[in-house]
Write an enzyme that holds these catalytic residues in place. Structure first.
Site, short mmCIF file in Angstrom:
data_model
loop_
_atom_site.label_atom_id
_atom_site.label_comp_id
_atom_site.label_asym_id
_atom_site.label_seq_id
_atom_site.Cartn_x
_atom_site.Cartn_y
_atom_site.Cartn_z
N ASP A 75 -12.42 -2.42 -4.48
CA ASP A 75 -12.76 -1.12 -3.90
C ASP A 75 -12.54 -0.01 -4.93
OD1 ASP A 75 -9.99 -1.40 -3.90
OD2 ASP A 75 -9.79 -1.36 -1.73
N ASN A 144 -1.97 0.07 8.03
CA ASN A 144 -2.84 0.09 9.21
C ASN A 144 -3.68 -1.19 9.34
OD1 ASN A 144 -4.64 0.29 7.14
ND2 ASN A 144 -5.46 2.30 7.68
N HIS A 146 -5.53 -2.52 6.93
CA HIS A 146 -6.75 -2.60 6.12
C HIS A 146 -6.61 -3.67 5.04
CE1 HIS A 146 -5.63 0.88 3.06
NE2 HIS A 146 -5.13 -0.29 2.65
N GLU A 151 -11.02 -0.28 6.87
CA GLU A 151 -10.08 0.43 7.73
C GLU A 151 -10.22 -0.06 9.18
OE1 GLU A 151 -7.99 1.87 6.08
OE2 GLU A 151 -8.65 3.54 4.86
#
Ligand code: F6R
Length: 249
Positions: A75, A144, A146, A151
């Site tokens: 990413d 979270n 991810h 996400e």
């Protein structure tokens, strides 16, 4: 290192983070001795840094060569130049490529400078496929849930694309950027399906801050609300934890 019994992902807990890094480095280096070239998916951030240092140590001390490997980064933030102090391109160059002999022509990053980001996302998928697919993807997990920048809300069949970063992701990044306002709003990330297509997944979580998400990853029902739960679907995935990250299990 001890295996966790009956976990939904084969899970190994290490008392010693250095041993964890050596174990993961050994697995990657096994791929490099194959006659066909190895294709590696690279995560950035604090989690894989010890493993990358281990690569550098093997290069220095044993002369091991990475020149035959192909790499694809997971990413990248949209809106930062390649030389920006917080870009993953710069991070990977400084933390890894400076210390080992990867061939620059075989290293790949999401093209976040492209005029057409959707087309660039599709091209990244095509480039991974053209290289023969990922042999091994190294992953961290966000608080979270991810993986990459997939996400909460990321579907299991998602592919490389542009995403809006979650508030927790931006808050976690704010420290290194100096303020929340400086953290980009968007990123390009390999999708969940892109990640699950890799032949091996090695997922690392370190520290107390990851303990709760590790518990959820292993124990809550699979859903896009916690993308890391999709990892359970993979046939060759391992979760490597230090004691703190395993402390809620
Ligand atoms: C980084 C990435 C992220 C991180 C995750 C954990 O390329 O894709 O998913 O792996 O946010 O970050 P650290 O390792 O900094 O805790």
């Amino acid at each position: 290192m001890r295996p966790l019994v009956d976990a939904s992902i084969p899970t190994y807990v290490f008392d010693d983070r250095a041993e964890l890094a050596r174990t993961l480095a050994d697995e990657v280096l096994m791929l490099l001795v194959r006659p066909q070239e190895a294709v590696l998916g690279l995560a950035t951030g604090s989690t894989p840094i010890d493993t990358y240092r281990e690569f550098a140590r093997r290069r220095r001390e044993s002369g091991l060569s990475f020149a035959g490997a192909t790499t694809f980064n997971l990413d990248e933030f949209v809106g930062l130049g390649a030389d920006h102090a917080q870009s993953f391109r710069r991070w990977t160059r400084e933390s890894l490529f400076r210390h080992v002999d990867f061939d620059p022509a075989r290293t790949h990053f999401p093209d976040v400078d492209a005029h057409d980001l959707d087309a660039a996302s599709r091209e990244y998928e095509a480039a991974i496929r053209a290289a023969g697919g990922l042999d091994l993807q190294i992953l961290g997990i966000g608080r979270n849930g991810h993986i990459g920048f997939n996400e909460p809300g990321s579907e299991r069949d998602s592919r490389t694309r542009i995403v809006d970063l979650h508030p927790w992701t931006r808050a976690d990044a704010a420290k290194s950027f100096g303020s929340l306002e400086r953290v980009p709003l968007r990123a390009m990330t390999m999708g969940v399906a892109t990640i699950l297509d890799a032949r091996r997944l090695r997922v690392v979580a370190l520290g107390m801050a990851k303990a709760e998400v590790v518990r959820e990853t292993l124990r809550t029902p699979q859903s896009s609300a916690l993308p890391s739960t999709w990892l359970r679907d993979h046939a060759d995935v391992r979760l490597y934890l230090d004691r703190d990250a395993a402390s809620c299990l």
